[in-house]
Design a protein around this motif. Sequence first.
Motif, mmCIF file in Angstrom:
data_model
loop_
_atom_site.group_PDB
_atom_site.id
_atom_site.type_symbol
_atom_site.label_atom_id
_atom_site.label_comp_id
_atom_site.label_asym_id
_atom_site.label_seq_id
_atom_site.Cartn_x
_atom_site.Cartn_y
_atom_site.Cartn_z
ATOM 1 N N THR A 13 -5.580 -22.645 -43.527
ATOM 2 C CA THR A 13 -6.188 -23.977 -43.615
ATOM 3 C C THR A 13 -7.135 -24.002 -44.801
ATOM 4 O O THR A 13 -7.874 -23.037 -45.024
ATOM 5 N N SER A 34 -1.502 -18.481 -39.851
ATOM 6 C CA SER A 34 -2.003 -19.813 -40.164
ATOM 7 C C SER A 34 -2.888 -19.758 -41.401
ATOM 8 O O SER A 34 -3.444 -18.707 -41.748
ATOM 9 N N SER A 39 -3.086 -27.647 -43.528
ATOM 10 C CA SER A 39 -2.935 -26.555 -42.571
ATOM 11 C C SER A 39 -1.472 -26.165 -42.497
ATOM 12 O O SER A 39 -0.595 -27.034 -42.391
ATOM 13 N N GLU A 93 0.423 -29.622 -41.709
ATOM 14 C CA GLU A 93 -0.434 -30.749 -41.356
ATOM 15 C C GLU A 93 -1.303 -31.106 -42.551
ATOM 16 O O GLU A 93 -1.909 -30.224 -43.164
ATOM 17 N N THR A 131 1.100 -23.591 -50.657
ATOM 18 C CA THR A 131 2.159 -23.554 -49.644
ATOM 19 C C THR A 131 3.265 -22.594 -50.059
ATOM 20 O O THR A 131 3.676 -21.730 -49.275
ATOM 21 N N THR A 190 0.987 -23.494 -40.283
ATOM 22 C CA THR A 190 1.023 -22.615 -39.124
ATOM 23 C C THR A 190 2.455 -22.184 -38.867
ATOM 24 O O THR A 190 3.344 -23.031 -38.750
ATOM 25 N N TRP A 239 2.003 -34.784 -39.946
ATOM 26 C CA TRP A 239 2.511 -33.439 -39.775
ATOM 27 C C TRP A 239 4.029 -33.421 -39.910
ATOM 28 O O TRP A 239 4.699 -34.439 -39.748
ATOM 29 N N THR A 280 -3.785 -37.308 -39.033
ATOM 30 C CA THR A 280 -3.015 -36.164 -39.512
ATOM 31 C C THR A 280 -1.551 -36.554 -39.570
ATOM 32 O O THR A 280 -1.001 -37.071 -38.597
ATOM 33 N N THR A 312 -4.428 -33.675 -43.227
ATOM 34 C CA THR A 312 -5.387 -34.549 -42.557
ATOM 35 C C THR A 312 -6.280 -35.207 -43.598
ATOM 36 O O THR A 312 -6.823 -34.524 -44.468
ATOM 37 N N GLN A 371 -7.411 -32.067 -45.765
ATOM 38 C CA GLN A 371 -7.179 -30.716 -45.258
ATOM 39 C C GLN A 371 -5.693 -30.431 -45.176
ATOM 40 O O GLN A 371 -4.916 -31.249 -44.685
#
Length: 146
Positions: free
Chosen positions: A18, A16, A76, A87, A35, A78, A139, A137, A89, A74
């Motif tokens: 973030t 993960s 994230s 995700e 990413t 995972t 996703w 969020t 957010t 944010q």
Amino acid sequence: MKREITRAQHAATDRSFTVLLSPTRRGARLARLLTAAHLGAWGHPSEAEAAAHIVAELAANATVHGRVKGRDFQLSLTVSGSTLRIEVTDTRGDTAPPGPGAVKPPEDDAETGRGLLIVEALADHWGVTPGPVPRKTVWAEIGLVR
């Protein structure tokens, strides 16, 4: 009699990442680049392009529609099993985009409004999760090739 006890060893494939980013064009660009870099480092370069496109669209929406002065968005990432979950957010939980299947195509001459259609086309699943206040969020999940 000799007994041997062995333990099943599971590879640490779950990963993960973030990060908080500024809700600017520069922050959205950095989200896309991070990413692609992380997926390449994690051994999933074939999914990096699709994931980067999804992140680009979600981060752009966070900077345009989810921006609140002084608050970051944010990102994230995972990897769990054979699924990548992305995700994004932001702090504008009072406004939510249409969910899966409810995104309407823009007029032919419109210059914006195609981002979630791209997400819908590239992701296996996606959605919007409200809260905690004042956040939301957006996703997306894509399957990973093993």
